[in-house]
Design a protein around this motif. Structure first.
Motif, PDB file in Angstrom:
ATOM      1  N   UNK A  55       7.663  59.360  62.174  1.00 11.39           N
ATOM      2  CA  UNK A  55       7.780  60.246  61.017  1.00 11.39           C
ATOM      3  C   UNK A  55       8.642  61.388  61.442  1.00 11.39           C
ATOM      4  N   UNK A  56       8.753  61.895  62.598  1.00  7.25           N
ATOM      5  CA  UNK A  56       9.372  62.981  62.957  1.00  7.25           C
ATOM      6  C   UNK A  56      10.739  62.428  63.192  1.00  7.25           C
ATOM      7  N   UNK A  57      10.965  61.391  63.963  1.00  9.84           N
ATOM      8  CA  UNK A  57      12.227  60.696  64.115  1.00  9.84           C
ATOM      9  C   UNK A  57      12.804  60.232  62.631  1.00  9.84           C
ATOM     10  N   UNK A 104       8.783  66.284  57.508  1.00 11.07           N
ATOM     11  CA  UNK A 104       8.389  67.331  58.550  1.00 11.07           C
ATOM     12  C   UNK A 104       7.329  68.335  58.067  1.00 11.07           C
ATOM     13  N   UNK A 105       7.468  68.698  56.908  1.00 12.42           N
ATOM     14  CA  UNK A 105       6.435  69.755  56.302  1.00 12.42           C
ATOM     15  C   UNK A 105       4.912  69.135  56.413  1.00 12.42           C
ATOM     16  N   UNK A 106       4.932  67.869  55.988  1.00 16.17           N
ATOM     17  CA  UNK A 106       3.719  67.120  55.761  1.00 16.17           C
ATOM     18  C   UNK A 106       2.810  67.015  57.162  1.00 16.17           C
ATOM     19  N   UNK A 112      13.024  51.513  57.691  1.00 14.77           N
ATOM     20  CA  UNK A 112      11.965  51.382  56.805  1.00 14.77           C
ATOM     21  C   UNK A 112      11.372  52.756  56.553  1.00 14.77           C
ATOM     22  N   UNK A 113      10.957  53.599  57.565  1.00 18.14           N
ATOM     23  CA  UNK A 113      10.397  54.855  57.445  1.00 18.14           C
ATOM     24  C   UNK A 113      11.192  55.886  56.554  1.00 18.14           C
ATOM     25  N   UNK A 114      12.680  55.676  56.717  1.00 20.09           N
ATOM     26  CA  UNK A 114      13.494  56.819  55.973  1.00 20.09           C
ATOM     27  C   UNK A 114      13.668  56.268  54.728  1.00 20.09           C
ATOM     28  N   UNK A 132       1.678  60.187  52.753  1.00 23.04           N
ATOM     29  CA  UNK A 132       2.759  60.736  53.484  1.00 23.04           C
ATOM     30  C   UNK A 132       3.432  59.819  54.628  1.00 23.04           C
ATOM     31  N   UNK A 133       4.447  60.106  55.140  1.00 29.35           N
ATOM     32  CA  UNK A 133       5.019  59.077  56.090  1.00 29.35           C
ATOM     33  C   UNK A 133       4.410  59.069  57.318  1.00 29.35           C
TER      34      UNK A 133
END
Lengths: 311, 311
Positions: free
Chosen positions: B127-129, B100-102, B51-53, B117-118
């Motif tokens: 989000x990192x994963x 990752x930037x966010x 879902x996150x991806x 954002x994620x």
């Protein structure tokens, strides 16, 4: 300390002879550590990111994944040196996973292998980027094997490594681990986590060694089964050490998993039950090795090491 | 809105004809978005990470990297559809970099493309994963092109993409960007950041298209130069939009770069100077295209779009 021993399964025609696991480990850890250093040195990148990547790569550790790859190539009678780049890639991917796992939003660990974690030294942003850099660079390194291997073999190696490290492997296992915190897990759920979070990359280490040695489908399947038992044994031993280990040797607080409310094998099966489960996996792993008509002495010694390790 | 136009450089024997950039964009964005969705759907992984991806992949955007790859293949007379997997990989790598930037420890952005954002939706750890998963999966996807391309070509594609995304490319650029915050940068330093942070992946998009179309060394070099000018133009236009753009269209606060104390082209060169610099890069990019004896009409239209884009 590992006891010196001779290996019953050594093939007479294997050009590389090692009188003990110690000799093998010493030779290939040195080779690996030189390659890790050189791989970072040659990068054209801002020095802070090179430093951060090198910091965690040089923090030591058992280098079990590269050693499994080298030992598998040795079992096939191949020169393990030919596997130096995928071994380096494996260690980079393992190291990236530790850097990201230690982050404040994940396990929030201050120490790893007895020294400050990457983000404690370089800050969170650089630690995230050092992990991203190691992950990406590991695939770049695999593309540099074109002198030793043909394109199809390299593509196969990248397929194995990316699947083992990605959402269907290590990343998926880490997600399941986080979702399982604070919950009482069944043995099946706990195994799902471990097979994905640590098992898949251990399996990939052995599979990469086999693919680079042109192993056949049956051998690949047997070695996958071997590595799966080895991986679970590794994790059960980890859980046991977390309760019974020596803090100085394991480099973190004894009892930190139960402190963090993580499900463990001793909690699920009792300490005696966990030790029996460990023996079962070790015995199955060794039984598979003995069925392979390969020079599996060093793989067997690594299996013994996993069963008895104290750190 | 992009004006409909016909292309003077169309080769008579190119089997794929598009009457406008709009048609081309519509066709290949649709193809890409279907492949992005399907690639996530088919993953055997915990649903939260899928879902996150998918959340960040489906948040829209210009899809400029996939379109550059498709347009380059079209320029060589190749069927762009053959590039669907590397196009998907490019978009996944771009999306991972945005996630990752966010993050709070990086740019700490709450909104991206007008939606949360994620990490605001899934939390920092997921989000990192999700970023790690997208990055790793992108390389796995490239290994699945074995029906269309031989091993050597796939290895070359993975080499281009990993180098562009890693410490020598995008990751290095992000590090330099962070280090340059709160500092007054020279134009040379600002260009280093942009060439690495965004330029390398744009160059890789064009190079991948050329390599998959069996372009020769000279063509690869010319297309690299083209993409470098296009990338700088893209970034200068970004800086201009940050000051003059419509918040609703650009999906973030106008002036947020200067608010974040980032060096920008208008700050360095004045707004007029930045617009002249933009024109210079666009003209150089188009001059290179006109030297190539390829069907570069769509690449030229994309270049115009970059010069005049409002979001």
């Amino acid at each position: 300390m590992v006891k010196k021993r001779f290996f019953p399964y050594r093939r007479r025609n294997n050009p590389l002879q090692y009188s003990s696991l110690n000799d093998f480990t010493k030779t290939y850890k040195k080779l690996l550590e030189e390659q890790l250093k050189q791989s970072i040195d040659q990068l054209s990148a801002p020095s802070i990111i090179k430093d951060a990547m090198a910091y965690s790569l040089s923090a030591g550790g058992k280098r079990i994944r590269p050693l499994l790859l080298f030992a598998t190539m040795h079992a096939f009678g191949e020169d393990p040196k030919k596997g130096i780049l995928p071994a380096t890639a494996l260690e980079m991917i393992h190291t990236y996973s530790l850097i990201h796992d230690d982050l404040p939003s994940m396990d929030d660990d201050d120490l790893r292998r007895g020294i400050p974690t990457n983000h404690k030294v370089y800050g969170e942003a650089i630690a995230i980027l050092a992990g991203d850099g190691l992950l990406t660079y590991s695939f770049q390194l695999l593309t540099k094997m074109q002198k030793e291997f043909n394109g199809e073999t390299i593509v196969k190696a990248i397929e194995i490594l990316s699947q083992a490290a990605g959402p269907e492997g290590m990343v998926g296992g880490q997600v399941a681990d986080m979702e399982g915190e604070e919950k009482k897990l069944s043995q099946e759920e706990l195994e799902y986590i471990h097979i994905h979070k640590t098992g898949k990359l251990l399996i990939a280490s052995v599979l990469l060694g086999a693919v680079l040695s042109k192993g056949n489908q049956k051998q690949l399947q047997q070695l996958t089964n071997f590595a799966q038992h080895l991986g679970l044994a590794f994790q059960i031993r980890d859980d046991i050490l977390d309760l019974e280990g020596d803090e100085e040797l394991i480099g973190k607080r004894v009892g930190s998993d139960s402190y963090n409310h993580k499900s463990t094998y001793p909690a699920l099966l009792t300490m005696d039950g966990a030790k029996k489960e460990l023996d079962t996996h070790i015995n199955k792993a060794k039984a598979i090795l003995s069925e392979l008509s390969l020079d599996t002495g060093i793989l067997e010694a690594i299996t013994d090491l996993v069963a008895n390790r104290v750190s």
